[in-house]
Design a protein around this motif. Sequence first.
Motif, PDB file in Angstrom:
ATOM      1  N   UNK A  40     -47.971 -11.187  18.406  1.00  0.00           N
ATOM      2  CA  UNK A  40     -48.126 -11.647  17.023  1.00  0.00           C
ATOM      3  C   UNK A  40     -46.864 -12.341  16.524  1.00  0.00           C
ATOM      4  N   UNK A  41     -45.719 -11.930  17.032  1.00  0.00           N
ATOM      5  CA  UNK A  41     -44.473 -12.572  16.612  1.00  0.00           C
ATOM      6  C   UNK A  41     -44.243 -13.856  17.389  1.00  0.00           C
ATOM      7  N   UNK A  42     -44.518 -13.827  18.683  1.00  0.00           N
ATOM      8  CA  UNK A  42     -44.277 -15.007  19.523  1.00  0.00           C
ATOM      9  C   UNK A  42     -45.166 -16.179  19.120  1.00  0.00           C
ATOM     10  N   UNK A  43     -46.407 -15.895  18.738  1.00  0.00           N
ATOM     11  CA  UNK A  43     -47.330 -16.974  18.390  1.00  0.00           C
ATOM     12  C   UNK A  43     -47.463 -17.183  16.893  1.00  0.00           C
ATOM     13  N   UNK A  44     -46.893 -16.297  16.114  1.00  0.00           N
ATOM     14  CA  UNK A  44     -46.920 -16.353  14.646  1.00  0.00           C
ATOM     15  C   UNK A  44     -48.332 -16.498  14.117  1.00  0.00           C
ATOM     16  N   UNK A  45     -49.125 -15.458  14.380  1.00  0.00           N
ATOM     17  CA  UNK A  45     -50.499 -15.436  13.880  1.00  0.00           C
ATOM     18  C   UNK A  45     -50.549 -15.357  12.359  1.00  0.00           C
ATOM     19  N   UNK A  46     -49.635 -14.620  11.765  1.00  0.00           N
ATOM     20  CA  UNK A  46     -49.656 -14.421  10.315  1.00  0.00           C
ATOM     21  C   UNK A  46     -49.298 -15.716   9.599  1.00  0.00           C
ATOM     22  N   UNK A  47     -50.060 -16.032   8.578  1.00  0.00           N
ATOM     23  CA  UNK A  47     -49.811 -17.268   7.846  1.00  0.00           C
ATOM     24  C   UNK A  47     -48.828 -17.061   6.703  1.00  0.00           C
ATOM     25  N   UNK A  48     -48.819 -15.874   6.141  1.00  0.00           N
ATOM     26  CA  UNK A  48     -47.905 -15.605   5.031  1.00  0.00           C
ATOM     27  C   UNK A  48     -46.568 -15.107   5.556  1.00  0.00           C
ATOM     28  N   UNK A  49     -45.500 -15.529   4.928  1.00  0.00           N
ATOM     29  CA  UNK A  49     -44.160 -15.113   5.352  1.00  0.00           C
ATOM     30  C   UNK A  49     -43.987 -13.608   5.220  1.00  0.00           C
ATOM     31  N   UNK A  64     -35.616 -11.851  22.354  1.00  0.00           N
ATOM     32  CA  UNK A  64     -36.467 -11.747  23.533  1.00  0.00           C
ATOM     33  C   UNK A  64     -37.342 -10.508  23.486  1.00  0.00           C
ATOM     34  N   UNK A  65     -36.764  -9.383  23.062  1.00  0.00           N
ATOM     35  CA  UNK A  65     -37.545  -8.151  22.945  1.00  0.00           C
ATOM     36  C   UNK A  65     -38.597  -8.274  21.845  1.00  0.00           C
ATOM     37  N   UNK A  66     -38.250  -8.938  20.749  1.00  0.00           N
ATOM     38  CA  UNK A  66     -39.212  -9.094  19.658  1.00  0.00           C
ATOM     39  C   UNK A  66     -40.372  -9.995  20.077  1.00  0.00           C
ATOM     40  N   UNK A  74     -42.941 -11.219   8.296  1.00  0.00           N
ATOM     41  CA  UNK A  74     -41.737 -10.388   8.238  1.00  0.00           C
ATOM     42  C   UNK A  74     -42.075  -8.913   8.384  1.00  0.00           C
ATOM     43  N   UNK A  75     -43.217  -8.486   7.863  1.00  0.00           N
ATOM     44  CA  UNK A  75     -43.597  -7.082   8.048  1.00  0.00           C
ATOM     45  C   UNK A  75     -43.853  -6.798   9.525  1.00  0.00           C
ATOM     46  N   UNK A  76     -44.444  -7.759  10.242  1.00  0.00           N
ATOM     47  CA  UNK A  76     -44.658  -7.581  11.676  1.00  0.00           C
ATOM     48  C   UNK A  76     -43.330  -7.548  12.424  1.00  0.00           C
ATOM     49  N   UNK A  77     -42.370  -8.356  12.003  1.00  0.00           N
ATOM     50  CA  UNK A  77     -41.035  -8.341  12.614  1.00  0.00           C
ATOM     51  C   UNK A  77     -40.382  -6.981  12.391  1.00  0.00           C
ATOM     52  N   UNK A  78     -40.527  -6.438  11.189  1.00  0.00           N
ATOM     53  CA  UNK A  78     -39.952  -5.117  10.887  1.00  0.00           C
ATOM     54  C   UNK A  78     -40.606  -4.025  11.733  1.00  0.00           C
ATOM     55  N   UNK A  79     -41.910  -4.099  11.893  1.00  0.00           N
ATOM     56  CA  UNK A  79     -42.604  -3.103  12.709  1.00  0.00           C
ATOM     57  C   UNK A  79     -42.153  -3.199  14.168  1.00  0.00           C
ATOM     58  N   UNK A  80     -42.059  -4.421  14.678  1.00  0.00           N
ATOM     59  CA  UNK A  80     -41.629  -4.603  16.068  1.00  0.00           C
ATOM     60  C   UNK A  80     -40.196  -4.131  16.262  1.00  0.00           C
ATOM     61  N   UNK A  81     -39.343  -4.403  15.292  1.00  0.00           N
ATOM     62  CA  UNK A  81     -37.948  -3.960  15.380  1.00  0.00           C
ATOM     63  C   UNK A  81     -37.869  -2.441  15.364  1.00  0.00           C
ATOM     64  N   UNK A  82     -38.658  -1.814  14.516  1.00  0.00           N
ATOM     65  CA  UNK A  82     -38.663  -0.352  14.457  1.00  0.00           C
ATOM     66  C   UNK A  82     -39.170   0.248  15.772  1.00  0.00           C
ATOM     67  N   UNK A  83     -40.200  -0.366  16.369  1.00  0.00           N
ATOM     68  CA  UNK A  83     -40.707   0.122  17.664  1.00  0.00           C
ATOM     69  C   UNK A  83     -39.646  -0.004  18.746  1.00  0.00           C
ATOM     70  N   UNK A  84     -38.940  -1.124  18.758  1.00  0.00           N
ATOM     71  CA  UNK A  84     -37.876  -1.322  19.747  1.00  0.00           C
ATOM     72  C   UNK A  84     -36.752  -0.318  19.520  1.00  0.00           C
ATOM     73  N   UNK A  85     -36.384  -0.087  18.263  1.00  0.00           N
ATOM     74  CA  UNK A  85     -35.304   0.851  17.933  1.00  0.00           C
ATOM     75  C   UNK A  85     -35.691   2.278  18.352  1.00  0.00           C
ATOM     76  N   UNK A  86     -36.951   2.642  18.125  1.00  0.00           N
ATOM     77  CA  UNK A  86     -37.414   3.976  18.519  1.00  0.00           C
ATOM     78  C   UNK A  86     -37.344   4.169  20.027  1.00  0.00           C
ATOM     79  N   UNK A  87     -37.680   3.124  20.798  1.00  0.00           N
ATOM     80  CA  UNK A  87     -37.545   3.212  22.253  1.00  0.00           C
ATOM     81  C   UNK A  87     -36.094   3.411  22.647  1.00  0.00           C
ATOM     82  N   UNK A  88     -35.219   2.697  21.974  1.00  0.00           N
ATOM     83  CA  UNK A  88     -33.790   2.784  22.279  1.00  0.00           C
ATOM     84  C   UNK A  88     -33.250   4.176  21.945  1.00  0.00           C
ATOM     85  N   UNK A  89     -33.620   4.711  20.790  1.00  0.00           N
ATOM     86  CA  UNK A  89     -33.151   6.028  20.355  1.00  0.00           C
ATOM     87  C   UNK A  89     -33.717   7.113  21.259  1.00  0.00           C
TER      88      UNK A  89
END
Length: 91
Positions: free
Chosen positions: A60-69, A53-55, A73-88
Amino acid sequence: MLADKGYDSDAIRSDLAHRQIAAVIPGRSNRRVKIEHDRALYKQRNRIERMFGHLKVNRAIATRYDQLAVSFMSMVHIATARYWLKFVHAA
């Protein structure tokens, strides 16, 4: 999904049992016959659902704009890192 087709939760649970899948979600609190469930597994499942839900807040992740896997995945990693930084930072 089965619930959309008018099935009740007992029918869904019996279908899962027929396919040898353990139901993780507990029954409603007002149910007369309580359903046994694994609380630890349900807690883990809930955490994973909340993380997705947070991701999905990232458009860009919800609508999957990127055509290449790789790009997706790089966008998922960036979003995860942003969420983790907020948490920390909050801790």
